[in-house]
Design a protein around this motif. Structure first.
Motif, PDB file in Angstrom:
ATOM      1  N   VAL A  14       0.846  -1.217  -0.092  1.00 18.76           N
ATOM      2  CA  VAL A  14      -0.126   0.198  -0.104  1.00 18.76           C
ATOM      3  C   VAL A  14       1.080   1.234  -0.156  1.00 18.76           C
ATOM      4  N   ILE A  15       0.659   1.881  -0.775  1.00 20.24           N
ATOM      5  CA  ILE A  15       1.395   3.411  -0.915  1.00 20.24           C
ATOM      6  C   ILE A  15       0.647   4.137   0.020  1.00 20.24           C
ATOM      7  N   SER A  16       1.472   4.910   0.710  1.00 22.53           N
ATOM      8  CA  SER A  16       1.090   5.984   1.812  1.00 22.53           C
ATOM      9  C   SER A  16       1.989   7.132   1.782  1.00 22.53           C
ATOM     10  N   LEU A  17       1.213   8.277   2.522  1.00 21.59           N
ATOM     11  CA  LEU A  17       2.039   9.520   2.740  1.00 21.59           C
ATOM     12  C   LEU A  17       1.718   9.679   4.224  1.00 21.59           C
ATOM     13  N   GLY A  18       2.985  10.370   4.777  1.00 20.92           N
ATOM     14  CA  GLY A  18       2.798  10.713   6.030  1.00 20.92           C
ATOM     15  C   GLY A  18       2.087  11.992   6.301  1.00 20.92           C
ATOM     16  N   PRO A  19       1.610  12.651   7.506  1.00 21.35           N
ATOM     17  CA  PRO A  19       0.753  13.790   7.795  1.00 21.35           C
ATOM     18  C   PRO A  19       1.498  14.825   7.348  1.00 21.35           C
ATOM     19  N   GLU A  20       2.645  14.962   7.282  1.00 18.87           N
ATOM     20  CA  GLU A  20       3.626  16.237   7.121  1.00 18.87           C
ATOM     21  C   GLU A  20       3.436  16.443   5.489  1.00 18.87           C
ATOM     22  N   GLY A  21       3.189  15.465   4.743  1.00 18.76           N
ATOM     23  CA  GLY A  21       3.309  15.724   3.375  1.00 18.76           C
ATOM     24  C   GLY A  21       2.260  16.506   2.723  1.00 18.76           C
ATOM     25  N   THR A  67      -2.471  25.730  -3.729  1.00 15.57           N
ATOM     26  CA  THR A  67      -3.072  24.375  -3.160  1.00 15.57           C
ATOM     27  C   THR A  67      -1.706  23.446  -2.923  1.00 15.57           C
ATOM     28  N   THR A  68      -0.675  23.509  -3.806  1.00 11.55           N
ATOM     29  CA  THR A  68       0.257  22.406  -3.914  1.00 11.55           C
ATOM     30  C   THR A  68       1.095  22.381  -2.467  1.00 11.55           C
ATOM     31  N   GLY A  69       1.203  23.487  -1.958  1.00 15.03           N
ATOM     32  CA  GLY A  69       1.946  23.654  -0.828  1.00 15.03           C
ATOM     33  C   GLY A  69       1.354  23.414   0.441  1.00 15.03           C
ATOM     34  N   LEU A  70      -0.121  23.161   0.439  1.00 13.65           N
ATOM     35  CA  LEU A  70      -0.831  22.911   1.644  1.00 13.65           C
ATOM     36  C   LEU A  70      -0.967  21.661   2.051  1.00 13.65           C
ATOM     37  N   PRO A  71      -1.087  21.258   3.427  1.00 11.34           N
ATOM     38  CA  PRO A  71      -1.077  19.608   3.603  1.00 11.34           C
ATOM     39  C   PRO A  71      -2.049  19.025   3.144  1.00 11.34           C
ATOM     40  N   ALA A  72      -1.647  17.542   2.694  1.00 10.20           N
ATOM     41  CA  ALA A  72      -2.537  16.756   2.310  1.00 10.20           C
ATOM     42  C   ALA A  72      -3.654  16.495   3.366  1.00 10.20           C
ATOM     43  N   THR A  73      -3.449  16.743   4.560  1.00 14.07           N
ATOM     44  CA  THR A  73      -4.409  16.185   5.487  1.00 14.07           C
ATOM     45  C   THR A  73      -5.609  17.156   5.283  1.00 14.07           C
ATOM     46  N   GLN A  74      -5.281  18.533   4.727  1.00 12.61           N
ATOM     47  CA  GLN A  74      -6.353  19.415   4.643  1.00 12.61           C
ATOM     48  C   GLN A  74      -7.487  18.667   3.687  1.00 12.61           C
ATOM     49  N   PHE A  75      -6.964  17.919   2.772  1.00 12.45           N
ATOM     50  CA  PHE A  75      -8.005  17.503   1.703  1.00 12.45           C
ATOM     51  C   PHE A  75      -8.327  16.167   1.645  1.00 12.45           C
ATOM     52  N   MET A  76      -7.722  15.454   2.497  1.00 10.37           N
ATOM     53  CA  MET A  76      -7.978  14.012   2.357  1.00 10.37           C
ATOM     54  C   MET A  76      -9.307  13.628   2.782  1.00 10.37           C
ATOM     55  N   THR A  77      -9.784  12.605   2.705  1.00 16.42           N
ATOM     56  CA  THR A  77     -11.217  12.145   3.056  1.00 16.42           C
ATOM     57  C   THR A  77     -10.912  11.250   4.392  1.00 16.42           C
ATOM     58  N   ARG A  78     -11.321  11.695   5.439  1.00 20.11           N
ATOM     59  CA  ARG A  78     -11.188  11.218   6.694  1.00 20.11           C
ATOM     60  C   ARG A  78     -12.025  10.024   7.146  1.00 20.11           C
ATOM     61  N   ASP A  79     -13.161  10.125   6.522  1.00 17.12           N
ATOM     62  CA  ASP A  79     -14.286   9.022   6.841  1.00 17.12           C
ATOM     63  C   ASP A  79     -13.933   7.841   5.974  1.00 17.12           C
ATOM     64  N   LEU A  80     -13.051   6.678   6.168  1.00 18.24           N
ATOM     65  CA  LEU A  80     -12.621   5.675   5.478  1.00 18.24           C
ATOM     66  C   LEU A  80     -13.658   4.577   5.080  1.00 18.24           C
ATOM     67  N   VAL A  81     -13.978   4.220   4.079  1.00 24.00           N
ATOM     68  CA  VAL A  81     -14.781   3.134   3.684  1.00 24.00           C
ATOM     69  C   VAL A  81     -13.813   1.986   3.552  1.00 24.00           C
TER      70      VAL A  81
END
Length: 145
Positions: A14-21, A67-81
């Motif tokens: 699984v490819i993942s990114l850290g919260p600082e990304g 947008t590109t410099g903003l944290p990925a956590t700002q745009f991620m979907t938190r409610d995982l299915v």
């Protein structure tokens, strides 16, 4: 057919990114691996969310060029299915349709991440199963006739 059979063939990487990304980090990761979504995980590996191409596009539409410099956590979907290994592929496809998602993290009974499947993985598995059934039916008809 169950999700576990897809993971057996596909693997459980699984490819993942850290919260600082940043969003740019995420976009580069998706492009590099030719995938449509990556999980966002804490430093200890806990699932925080998922960031898809769709999330990035929506973020860019809302926030413009910066947008590109903003944290990925700002745009991620938190409610995982999510699904489990024993989930039927047909159930997973139905879940994807109902929840309008294209990627499903696969969790074991204890909630641990063991893989991820995409709509493409599931459709491919359904097509292969249908082709195998067709061949078996052809063989049956020929041998019975």
């Amino acid at each position: 057919m169950v999700i576990a059979s897809i993971l057996k063939t596909k693997g459980n990487s699984v490819i993942s990114l850290g919260p600082e990304g940043t969003v740019l980090d995420a976009a580069r990761l998706l492009a590099e691996h030719r995938i449509g979504a990556a999980l966002v995980r804490s430093l200890d590996g806990a699932l925080l969310g998922i960031l898809s191409e769709r999330d990035i596009v929506r973020g860019m539409a809302a926030h413009g060029p910066g947008t590109t410099g903003l944290p990925a956590t700002q745009f991620m979907t938190r409610d995982l299915v999510t699904v489990q290994p024993q989930t039927l592929v047909t159930e997973a496809l139905s879940l994807m349709t109902q929840r309008r998602v294209r990627h499903l993290p696969v969790l074991d009974a204890g909630g641990g991440l063991i893989g991820m499947v995409s709509i493409g993985d599931l459709v491919k598995a359904r097509i292969e199963a249908a082709e195998q059934e067709t061949e078996e039916l052809k063989h049956y008809v020929v041998s019975a006739g």
